[in-house]
Design a protein around this motif. Structure first.
Motif: not given
Length: 226
Positions: A4-8, A150-152
């Motif tokens: 889960d990279t949503a924090e970036h 990263d989240r994208d």
């Protein structure tokens, strides 16, 4: 498993403010920063407007134009850079007639309407000598992407990039996926899609198809696992 990279976020507030300060006056009021993302008000930018914006962006902001949307590509970390250098060494050893250009802009998608920033772009030696920021894909052999945390990255590298590179007619797209520790090799572009996709675990010996013709011994990639 993909983390889960949503924090970036895509970019920092400071980078956004600097981008707005440098942007052409007519674009400044159209740029917004929402939830860590760069957004464009009043409809999408056209290609010329995007190129104007990208040309003045600070060094810490790498902009792409994919599917009519402005995207921010994450800056590479140390392992990302090490993976690129590993790949560059193998390419140079086996195909000294080719150049693997780092972070090369390419006119992508159908009719060259997209603007993508490759992590690596493989072409005959001196192919890029006369190019500006965005190279025409004609005559190139391979686009390379290395995932970032990263989240994208999922949408950008695994979904959008295969489509935009295939539509541009780039023969091979190599994705070094740091999340599931694989190499994904896309080839045989036709009808705006790659017809062949091969997935190899890190540690395998990978033969990149023609016209690349390079064999990657990938055991070293295990040293760069997160």
């Amino acid at each position: 498993m993909i983390p889960d990279t949503a924090e970036h976020p895509q970019m920092s507030v400071e980078d956004f403010e600097e981008l707005v300060r440098r942007a052409p006056r007519e674009l400044r009021n159209r740029l917004e920063f929402l939830g860590g993302r760069l957004c464009v008000r009043h409809g999408p930018l056209d290609v010329d407007e995007f190129e104007e914006l990208a040309a003045v962006a600070p060094e810490t902001v790498r902009l792409e134009y994919i599917n009519g949307k402005v995207e921010v590509k994450a800056m590479p970390d140390g392992k990302h850079t090490s993976i690129f250098l590993w790949l560059m060494r193998q390419c140079m050893q086996q195909r000294p007639d080719l150049d693997l250009a780092p972070e090369r802009g390419v006119k992508a998608e159908a009719y060259r309407k997209g603007r993508a920033r490759t992590d690596g772009f493989l072409a005959p030696m001196d192919h890029f000598v006369e190019d500006g920021e965005w190279s025409n894909p004609d005559g190139t052999l391979m686009a390379v992407e290395i995932t970032s945390h990263d989240r994208d990255t999922d949408q950008r590298d695994r979904v959008d990039k295969p489509l935009c590179y295939a539509a541009a007619g780039i023969p091979v797209y190599l994705l070094v996926d740091r999340d599931d520790h694989t190499l994904k090799v896309f080839s045989e572009p036709k009808d705006d899609r790659y017809q062949q996709t091969d997935v190899h675990a890190w540690g395998a010996t990978v033969d990149l198809p023609a016209p690349v013709g390079i064999t990657l011994v990938t055991e070293k990639l295990k040293d760069y696992a997160d």
